[in-house]
Structures are given as C-alpha cells and as structure tokens.
Design a protein around this motif. Structure first.
Motif, short mmCIF file in Angstrom:
data_model
loop_
_atom_site.label_atom_id
_atom_site.label_comp_id
_atom_site.label_asym_id
_atom_site.label_seq_id
_atom_site.Cartn_x
_atom_site.Cartn_y
_atom_site.Cartn_z
N ASP A 353 0.82 -1.21 0.00
CA ASP A 353 0.00 0.00 0.00
C ASP A 353 0.86 1.26 0.00
O ASP A 353 0.55 2.24 -0.70
CB ASP A 353 -0.93 0.00 1.21
CG ASP A 353 -2.05 -1.04 1.10
OD1 ASP A 353 -2.30 -1.51 -0.03
OD2 ASP A 353 -2.65 -1.38 2.14
N ASP A 354 1.93 1.26 0.81
CA ASP A 354 2.81 2.44 0.88
C ASP A 354 3.46 2.73 -0.46
O ASP A 354 3.55 3.90 -0.89
CB ASP A 354 3.90 2.21 1.94
CG ASP A 354 3.38 2.48 3.35
OD1 ASP A 354 2.30 3.08 3.49
OD2 ASP A 354 4.06 2.07 4.32
N ARG A 357 0.95 4.10 -3.14
CA ARG A 357 0.46 5.46 -2.94
C ARG A 357 1.41 6.51 -3.51
O ARG A 357 1.07 7.69 -3.55
CB ARG A 357 0.22 5.73 -1.45
CG ARG A 357 -1.08 5.18 -0.92
CD ARG A 357 -1.46 5.83 0.40
NE ARG A 357 -0.50 5.51 1.45
CZ ARG A 357 -0.64 4.49 2.30
NH1 ARG A 357 -1.68 3.68 2.19
NH2 ARG A 357 0.26 4.26 3.23
N ARG A 358 2.57 6.08 -3.94
CA ARG A 358 3.59 7.01 -4.40
C ARG A 358 3.91 6.77 -5.88
O ARG A 358 3.50 5.76 -6.44
CB ARG A 358 4.83 6.88 -3.51
CG ARG A 358 4.52 7.46 -2.13
CD ARG A 358 5.44 7.01 -1.03
NE ARG A 358 5.04 7.69 0.22
CZ ARG A 358 4.14 7.19 1.07
NH1 ARG A 358 3.57 6.02 0.83
NH2 ARG A 358 3.81 7.86 2.16
#
Length: 456
Positions: A353-354, A357-358
C-alpha cells in the motif's frame, strides 16, 4: 544556436542520402565504435576518476565493459533485427502478404546524465547506429572530463554530419530542444524529463525518457540475510549511491531488522574498510550542490552506520539511517547518494500500500525464499523492472528491456529494445493483382451483405 542548427541540417541531408541504412554500414560503424572505446579506455578511466572518483574496477565494469558487451550482442543479432518481419494476414486480405519493416527515425538527440556519464551517453548511441540513424550527443556538463573525452573520441572516428557531440550547459540543452529532431532519448531526473517532454510535445517528437524515483528494497522475514545484506549494500553504494536504480530506501520485516543491520555493518567493513572516506574503491559526490543537498538528509533520522563526510573531497560515507518517516525530506525525493533510510513492517500488504500510494518506482528489489511472496510483489506493484533476491542485475542482461513506467520513464532500451527504441515499425501490405474483391467497392451489388458475412 547557428552551429546547432547547421549540425541538424547537415545530418538530415546526410541521412536522406540513404547511406546509414545498409547492414554493412551499420555493422562497420558499430565495429568502429567498439574499437575506439578500447583505444580510449585509459582516457575514459582517467576522466571518470577525475569527475566521480570511480575506481578502475567500478569504471570498467559499469561503464566500459558494459558497452563492449552491448556492442557485441548487437552485432551478433543486428541482421536478424533488420530483416522485415512477416505478419499474418486476415481473411479480408486473402492473397496478400503482410510485413513489418523497422526503419530508422532519422536525426536523433541523445542527452546523457552525469552519474554514468560514459555508459549512458554511448549505450543509446549503440541503438541509434544499429537502427540506422544519425545522432547528436549532449554529454553532461557536470562531468567535464568525461564530456571532453567523449567529444574527442567521437570526432576522431565519425563525421559531424553523422554523429556529432555538442558540449555545454543548460543553455545548450535548451537550444537543442528547439530543433526538429526525429527522436529524443533522455536520461536524467524527473523534473528535467518533464522539460524535455514538454519541448518534444510542441513538435510532436517521440521520446524515450529514462528517469528515476524512489526504488525500494524489501526484505521479508524468510530472506537469506547474509546475501541480502551483501547485495543491497553493493547495489546501494556502487558509485556512492548515484545510480538511478539503486535501492533508495529499505523496508525490512521487524523480526529480522536487527540481524540484517548487523550483517550490513559487517559487509560495509568488508567492502570499504574501517575508513570508507579514504578508500580508493569508493566514489565521491559529483558536485558541491549535490553534496550539500545530501548532507542535509543526515538530519532526518538517527544515523546507525556511517554519516562521516569530507566537504573538500565531496565524499559522504555509506550511511544507514533509522527512525525516518514518509514525512521527512529524505523520503520526499529520490536520494541519489550514499544514504539508505530504513523502515520496518510486520505486514507485507502495508508495504504494498505504501509503495502504491507514491509515484511508480524505476526499480524494486524483493528478498524472500517464497515464490508465492515474490509473485505477490510482482503482481501487486507497478515498477520499471527489478530483481528477486538481488539488486541492479536486471540492467546487465541484454535480453531484458530496461525502462521505467509512469513518472519513472517511458520507453525502454538495451539489446534489441535499443534497436526498437530508435526504429519506427512500418507496416506494409503486398497485395495480389491476380484477382480482386469487387464487393469492397461502393459500386458492388450486395457488397455490404458480403462484407458483413466476412467481418461480422
């Protein structure tokens, strides 16, 4: 500006005489390039030492040897790549033959960065020559010694109306981007990549953009920690971290974090000794501006390993930092230096997820013995390319295309992909004249009924 315009004009005239398109010509020019690289090896090594403090081992393996292997591979396969590719013909084309011809774009521009200033200037040139193009080369002004050697080397063996080198800074690049090139190949940062793409869009010039981004290394709890430590440290601190596909940050499972960091500390001593700042095998930062930019990042967390630096020599020791967050400046941009922030996780889906998100990273490295976990990462995260249980090695294979996705780049090269990057695929149908389908013409009786039967 007048000189640049004249170079582009004369190259276009030379390209249109057709000489660059034959197999014999391309083969001979690639052999000439290989020969001159070997002849200039001492000067290239010296220039890389002056500009980036690269050791002979690192300079040869990552720059010179890389190119020689690329040329050898290209020469081996060039005739095959140049051959028209037979394509299937549908029933609507009964009696015809279909082909894909790969033709050169024409006059191309290749803009190189400073981190691997020799390799990243010449590697695209291999593709441009193989595909039958003319080329203008723009070396980086931040590595002036290498730029001068490239200019001298190319001018010795290639006429300006075929391959030209234009040295200079931002003003020179700006003028080059105003010219009507047929293709632009750029390697560098995301912000400059946007400038290149904007300039190209004004003239609808196709581009290949090899950019960067924050590329993660992820270590799962079942990883081989000894090899993970060695391969991450090698991938991160080669060229003092000034590598577009270097691990930008480390995500490690909390169960093995302490053990991995201990292994990494041992590997650091093994690679660069007790005093990396004085080790001849260790690279330096390219400029004062980049040195001070990197130095500021040392305030963003707790330095676990390294952190020492010498401003005069522009060198920062291999550094590993703990207690950083996504809000810290060191995590807001690509580091492009010898600083490795460490984050920890307990659930791999949090990592997924991290990263999602980028912006999509240029590379990703995952360390795990589980094929299932490797497949999860590969299918769940979009990234340019990468390795399972290693770093950097995907870029070395001439059989694999290398490139980014999204903000990390567009297009790819290396091996056949380099030939394709500088080629237009021209579709040709060779139609029979022995018979004709009259129903396709508007004057045909019941023509539409027949078309619907075939195409419906």
């Amino acid at each position: 500006m007048e000189v640049i315009e004249e170079i582009v004009r004369t190259q276009r005239e030379y390209y249109y005489n057709g000489e660059t398109k034959s197999y014999a010509f391309r083969k001979q020019k690639l052999e000439t390039l290989r020969k001159v690289i070997k002849e200039y090896e001492p000067e290239v090594l010296k220039a890389l030492k002056e500009d980036l403090h690269k050791s002979e081992w690192e300079a040869y393996t990552t720059e010179i040897g890389f190119l020689l292997e690329e040329i050898k591979f290209t020469l081996k396969h060039l005739k095959e790549w140049m051959s028209p590719e037979r394509a299937k013909s549908p029933v609507t084309h009964l009696g015809s033959k279909s082909y894909v011809h790969r033709e050169p774009y024409g006059v191309t521009l290749i803009i190189a960065p400073w981190n691997y200033p020799f390799q990243l200037q010449i590697a695209p040139l291999v593709g441009a020559i193989a595909a039958g193009n003319c080329a203008v080369l723009k070396p980086s002004e931040l590595t002036p010694s290498v730029s001068a050697v490239i200019a001298k080397m190319i001018r010795e063996v290639f006429p300006v109306n075929y391959i030209a080198v234009v040295e200079g800074g931002v003003d020179t690049s700006t003028e080059l981007l105003k010219q009507s090139f047929d293709h632009i190949f750029f390697t560098g940062s995301v912000p400059v990549g946007k400038v290149v793409m904007e300039a190209a869009a004004k003239q609808l010039i196709p581009v290949t953009l090899e950019l960067g981004g924050k590329s993660p290394a992820i270590v799962n709890k079942d990883a081989n920690l000894n090899l993970a430590a060695k391969r991450i440290m090698w991938g991160k601190f080669t060229n003092a971290g000034q590598t577009c596909i270097a691990p930008d940050y480390l995500y490690v499972h909390s169960d093995v974090k302490k053990a991995l960091l201990e292994q990494m500390a041992q590997v650091l001593v093994e690679f660069y000794g007790e005093d990396p700042l004085s080790d001849e095998k260790y690279g330096h930062i390219v400029s004062d501006r980049h040195f001070h930019r990197l130095k500021q990042f040392l305030n963003d967390g707790d330095v676990l390993i390294g952190g020492q630096h010498k401003e005069r020599e522009r060198v920062i020791a291999p550094t590993i930092m703990d207690n950083v967050s996504w809000e810290d400046p060191v995590m807001q941009e690509e580091i492009f230096g010898p600083i490795l922030p460490v984050l920890e996780f307990t659930d791999i889906h949090t990592v997924i997820d991290d990263v999602r998100r980028r912006p999509k990273p240029l590379a990703l490295y995952f360390f795990s013995e589980s094929e299932k976990m490797q497949d999860l990462i590969t299918s769940s995260i979009s990234f340019g390319g990468g390795c399972m249980n290693d770093t950097l090695m995907h870029i070395v294979s001439p059989y694999l295309p290398f490139g980014g996705v999204g903000s990390s780049g567009t297009g790819s090269y290396h091996g056949q992909a380099s030939f394709e990057a500088f080629s237009h695929q021209k579709s040709i149908v060779k139609q029979t004249t022995k018979f004709d389908f009259a129903f396709r013409y508007p004057s045909a009786k019941n023509g539409l009924k027949m078309i619907k039967r075939i195409m419906g």
